[in-house]
Design an enzyme around this catalytic site. Structure first.
Site, PDB file in Angstrom:
ATOM      1  N   HIS A 120       0.661  -1.160  -0.030  1.00 57.19           N
ATOM      2  CA  HIS A 120      -0.072  -0.033  -0.023  1.00 57.19           C
ATOM      3  C   HIS A 120       0.757   1.164   0.129  1.00 57.19           C
ATOM      4  O   HIS A 120       0.391   2.561   0.439  1.00 57.19           O
ATOM      5  CB  HIS A 120      -1.169   0.068   1.279  1.00 57.19           C
ATOM      6  CG  HIS A 120      -1.968  -1.193   1.219  1.00 57.19           C
ATOM      7  ND1 HIS A 120      -2.771  -1.564   2.209  1.00 57.19           N
ATOM      8  CD2 HIS A 120      -2.565  -1.845  -0.101  1.00 57.19           C
ATOM      9  CE1 HIS A 120      -3.548  -2.354   2.113  1.00 57.19           C
ATOM     10  NE2 HIS A 120      -3.346  -2.588   0.438  1.00 57.19           N
ATOM     11  N   ALA A 238       1.235  -8.009  19.337  1.00 53.40           N
ATOM     12  CA  ALA A 238       2.459  -8.526  18.600  1.00 53.40           C
ATOM     13  C   ALA A 238       3.703  -8.214  19.475  1.00 53.40           C
ATOM     14  O   ALA A 238       4.741  -8.997  19.298  1.00 53.40           O
ATOM     15  CB  ALA A 238       2.618  -7.601  17.217  1.00 53.40           C
TER      16      ALA A 238
HETATM   17  C1  BV8 Z   1      -8.488  -2.119  -5.269  1.00 48.86           C
HETATM   18  C2  BV8 Z   1      -2.928   3.086   2.322  1.00 48.86           C
HETATM   19  C3  BV8 Z   1      -9.656  -2.109  -7.222  1.00 48.86           C
HETATM   20  C4  BV8 Z   1      -3.637   4.335   2.510  1.00 48.86           C
HETATM   21  C5  BV8 Z   1      -4.699   1.281   2.390  1.00 48.86           C
HETATM   22  C6  BV8 Z   1     -15.905  -5.191  -1.039  1.00 48.86           C
HETATM   23  C7  BV8 Z   1     -15.308  -6.220  -0.944  1.00 48.86           C
HETATM   24  C8  BV8 Z   1     -14.023  -6.285  -1.277  1.00 48.86           C
HETATM   25  C9  BV8 Z   1     -13.117  -5.518  -1.535  1.00 48.86           C
HETATM   26  C10 BV8 Z   1     -14.003  -4.216  -1.654  1.00 48.86           C
HETATM   27  C11 BV8 Z   1     -15.267  -4.097  -1.605  1.00 48.86           C
HETATM   28  N1  BV8 Z   1     -15.621  -2.746  -1.742  1.00 48.86           N
HETATM   29  C12 BV8 Z   1     -14.564  -2.187  -2.198  1.00 48.86           C
HETATM   30  C13 BV8 Z   1     -13.502  -2.938  -2.122  1.00 48.86           C
HETATM   31  C14 BV8 Z   1     -12.052  -2.725  -2.474  1.00 48.86           C
HETATM   32  C15 BV8 Z   1     -11.334  -2.091  -1.422  1.00 48.86           C
HETATM   33  C16 BV8 Z   1     -11.197  -2.807  -0.134  1.00 48.86           C
HETATM   34  O1  BV8 Z   1     -10.840  -3.847   0.241  1.00 48.86           O
HETATM   35  N2  BV8 Z   1     -12.424  -2.122   0.708  1.00 48.86           N
HETATM   36  C17 BV8 Z   1     -12.515  -2.944   1.948  1.00 48.86           C
HETATM   37  C18 BV8 Z   1     -12.504  -1.966   3.252  1.00 48.86           C
HETATM   38  C19 BV8 Z   1     -13.818  -3.800   1.919  1.00 48.86           C
HETATM   39  N3  BV8 Z   1      -9.836  -2.261  -1.822  1.00 48.86           N
HETATM   40  C20 BV8 Z   1      -9.456  -1.044  -2.523  1.00 48.86           C
HETATM   41  O2  BV8 Z   1      -9.918  -0.183  -2.878  1.00 48.86           O
HETATM   42  C21 BV8 Z   1      -8.116  -1.508  -2.944  1.00 48.86           C
HETATM   43  N4  BV8 Z   1      -7.818  -1.356  -4.400  1.00 48.86           N
HETATM   44  O3  BV8 Z   1      -9.423  -2.969  -4.848  1.00 48.86           O
HETATM   45  O4  BV8 Z   1      -8.664  -1.372  -6.489  1.00 48.86           O
HETATM   46  C22 BV8 Z   1      -9.240  -1.738  -8.681  1.00 48.86           C
HETATM   47  C23 BV8 Z   1      -9.173  -2.728  -9.475  1.00 48.86           C
HETATM   48  C24 BV8 Z   1      -8.968  -2.360 -10.763  1.00 48.86           C
HETATM   49  C25 BV8 Z   1      -8.776  -1.018 -11.231  1.00 48.86           C
HETATM   50  C26 BV8 Z   1      -8.644   0.002 -10.296  1.00 48.86           C
HETATM   51  C27 BV8 Z   1      -9.149  -0.336  -9.097  1.00 48.86           C
HETATM   52  C28 BV8 Z   1      -6.843  -0.609  -2.329  1.00 48.86           C
HETATM   53  C29 BV8 Z   1      -7.011  -0.942  -0.804  1.00 48.86           C
HETATM   54  C30 BV8 Z   1      -5.784  -0.174  -0.153  1.00 48.86           C
HETATM   55  C31 BV8 Z   1      -6.240   1.027   0.647  1.00 48.86           C
HETATM   56  N5  BV8 Z   1      -5.141   1.642   1.262  1.00 48.86           N
HETATM   57  N6  BV8 Z   1      -3.916   2.001   3.077  1.00 48.86           N
HETATM   58  C32 BV8 Z   1      -3.708   4.891   3.950  1.00 48.86           C
HETATM   59  O5  BV8 Z   1      -2.796   4.188   4.993  1.00 48.86           O
HETATM   60  O6  BV8 Z   1      -4.064   5.959   4.229  1.00 48.86           O
HETATM   61  S1  BV8 Z   1      -5.691   0.178   3.455  1.00 48.86           S
HETATM   62  C33 BV8 Z   1      -5.379   0.481   5.004  1.00 48.86           C
HETATM   63  O7  BV8 Z   1      -6.426  -0.130   5.910  1.00 48.86           O
HETATM   64  C34 BV8 Z   1      -4.108  -0.054   5.589  1.00 48.86           C
HETATM   65  O8  BV8 Z   1      -2.990   0.014   4.950  1.00 48.86           O
HETATM   66  C35 BV8 Z   1      -4.326  -1.404   5.885  1.00 48.86           C
HETATM   67  O9  BV8 Z   1      -4.305  -2.286   4.739  1.00 48.86           O
HETATM   68  C36 BV8 Z   1      -5.981  -1.442   5.911  1.00 48.86           C
HETATM   69  C37 BV8 Z   1      -6.387  -1.533   7.374  1.00 48.86           C
HETATM   70  O10 BV8 Z   1      -6.227  -3.010   7.542  1.00 48.86           O
HETATM   71  P1  BV8 Z   1      -5.242  -3.526   8.621  1.00 48.86           P
HETATM   72  O11 BV8 Z   1      -3.763  -3.135   8.395  1.00 48.86           O
HETATM   73  O12 BV8 Z   1      -5.756  -4.914   8.809  1.00 48.86           O
HETATM   74  O13 BV8 Z   1      -5.473  -2.502   9.663  1.00 48.86           O
HETATM   75  P2  BV8 Z   1      -6.935  -2.374  10.694  1.00 48.86           P
HETATM   76  O14 BV8 Z   1      -6.920  -1.184  11.451  1.00 48.86           O
HETATM   77  O15 BV8 Z   1      -8.255  -2.801   9.893  1.00 48.86           O
HETATM   78  O16 BV8 Z   1      -6.747  -3.585  11.513  1.00 48.86           O
HETATM   79  C38 BV8 Z   1      -5.824  -3.606  12.688  1.00 48.86           C
HETATM   80  C39 BV8 Z   1      -5.729  -4.866  13.229  1.00 48.86           C
HETATM   81  O17 BV8 Z   1      -4.656  -5.119  14.122  1.00 48.86           O
HETATM   82  C40 BV8 Z   1      -6.951  -5.422  13.973  1.00 48.86           C
HETATM   83  O18 BV8 Z   1      -7.028  -6.667  13.537  1.00 48.86           O
HETATM   84  C41 BV8 Z   1      -6.431  -5.490  15.380  1.00 48.86           C
HETATM   85  O19 BV8 Z   1      -7.345  -6.248  16.232  1.00 48.86           O
HETATM   86  C42 BV8 Z   1      -4.973  -5.850  15.401  1.00 48.86           C
HETATM   87  N7  BV8 Z   1      -4.499  -5.371  16.208  1.00 48.86           N
HETATM   88  C43 BV8 Z   1      -4.492  -4.136  17.267  1.00 48.86           C
HETATM   89  N8  BV8 Z   1      -3.371  -3.960  18.008  1.00 48.86           N
HETATM   90  C44 BV8 Z   1      -2.699  -5.016  17.838  1.00 48.86           C
HETATM   91  C45 BV8 Z   1      -3.244  -5.819  16.677  1.00 48.86           C
HETATM   92  N9  BV8 Z   1      -2.307  -6.891  16.401  1.00 48.86           N
HETATM   93  C46 BV8 Z   1      -1.637  -7.138  16.973  1.00 48.86           C
HETATM   94  N10 BV8 Z   1      -0.774  -6.448  17.723  1.00 48.86           N
HETATM   95  C47 BV8 Z   1      -1.435  -5.283  18.430  1.00 48.86           C
HETATM   96  N11 BV8 Z   1      -1.183  -4.631  19.437  1.00 48.86           N
END
Ligand code: BV8
Ligand code: ZN
Length: 252
Positions: A120, A238
């Protein structure tokens, strides 16, 4: 937990080509908010998934650029936590380890991991929103921006500079995604740490490993969609679990 830790340690000690797949939870104990943490201050009224989009930047470049500069400022003040150091220890012991991260901070590199695969992008790779020309990372202001901040202009075409991250609705960098799929399809263990496994296509990476028979070990304090596919589920933060896992794999 210790039976599970012993089993996970056995799997890690037996691995030769592990993949470590990380999400925002990896940096939580460094004080970098995860995507699902409540936003603080001005940003409270915004949903990150709304701000992290091309439409938001087009509509209000200063709001989006200010948000990212505030996050970059927070990352600069953060330090790698023991979890980052444990990942680097795994890579130092098993040279074929590939680290794949969804995070846009630089804490893996600062914690000693060489060249993580960045699905990302990065907060430290701004580029022109029009011609793609790389832009310098702004100097560190003493205080984080308290709100909107107009982005710099591209040195080559004067269009607004944007953060070097992948926004929702944008494709992942083809080379990084291909490298991640390649590593996951060749690995003999996939360790997934701190990801909610909700964002696609990154969330498919652990499934590539399972489909090809590699065991998945998960580190997360709470359940995720990966619970059903992992061989060992280590419920915890972690920063505590990963150092214990390294000790379990390589005691003494
Ligand atoms: C694309 C950079 C298409 C920016 C990020 C419906 C179904 C499936 C997919 C989609 C849908 N609707 C839309 C989509 C597509 C969409 C998507 O997946 N949406 C989701 C929300 C449903 N995806 C996209 O748009 C991707 N692109 O699909 O393009 C396309 C195809 C062809 C042509 C054109 C386009 C792009 C996705 C990338 C987005 N950018 N980041 C920024 O940072 O500002 S994503 C961003 O959110 C992060 O990078 C990260 O990846 C994500 C969050 O996820 P996590 O890293 O898991 O973090 P999160 O906060 O969610 O969870 C934290 C976890 O840590 C938790 O589980 C928690 O319990 C745990 N935790 C907490 N503390 C600890 C811990 N674990 C261990 N130790 C601890 N101490
Ligand atoms: Zn330009």
């Amino acid at each position: 937990m210790n039976d599970l830790l012993a089993e996970a340690g056995r799997l890690l000690a037996a691995a030769r080509r592990p993949v470590v797949f990380t999400g925002a939870g990896m940096s939580a104990e460094s004080g970098v908010p995860t995507f699902r943490d409540a936003q603080t201050g001005l940003w409270q009224r915004y949903d990150p998934e709304q701000l992290a989009t091309p439409a938001a930047f087009h509509a209000d470049p200063a709001l989006v650029w200010g948000w990212y500069e505030g996050r970059r400022h927070g990352v600069r003040r953060a330090r790698p936590n023991p979890g980052h150091l444990a990942v680097a220890a795994i890579q130092a012991r098993l040279r074929k380890t590939v680290v794949i991260t969804q995070n846009v901070d630089d804490l893996h590199e600062r914690g000693g991991v060489g060249a993580p695969v960045r699905l990302h992008g990065s907060l430290f790779a701004p580029r022109c929103s029009a011609c793609g020309h790389p832009a310098p990372v702004p100097g560190d202001a003493p205080e984080p921006p308290a709100g909107p901040l107009p982005p710099p202009a591209c040195a080559r075409c004067a269009a607004p500079v944007r953060p070097g991250v992948v926004w929702f609705g944008e494709e992942l960098p083809a080379q990084a995604l291909a490298a991640a799929v390649e590593a996951a399809s060749r690995c003999d263990l996939l360790l997934t740490v701190g990801t909610s496994a909700l964002v696609h296509p990154a969330a498919e990476i652990p499934l590539v490993a399972t489909r090809l028979g590699a065991p998945v070990v998960q580190v997360n304090p709470v359940p995720t969609p990966l619970d059903t596919v992992c061989a060992v589920n280590l419920r915890g933060p972690a920063g505590e679990v990963l150092p214990s896992l390294v000790r379990a794999a390589w005691p003494g």
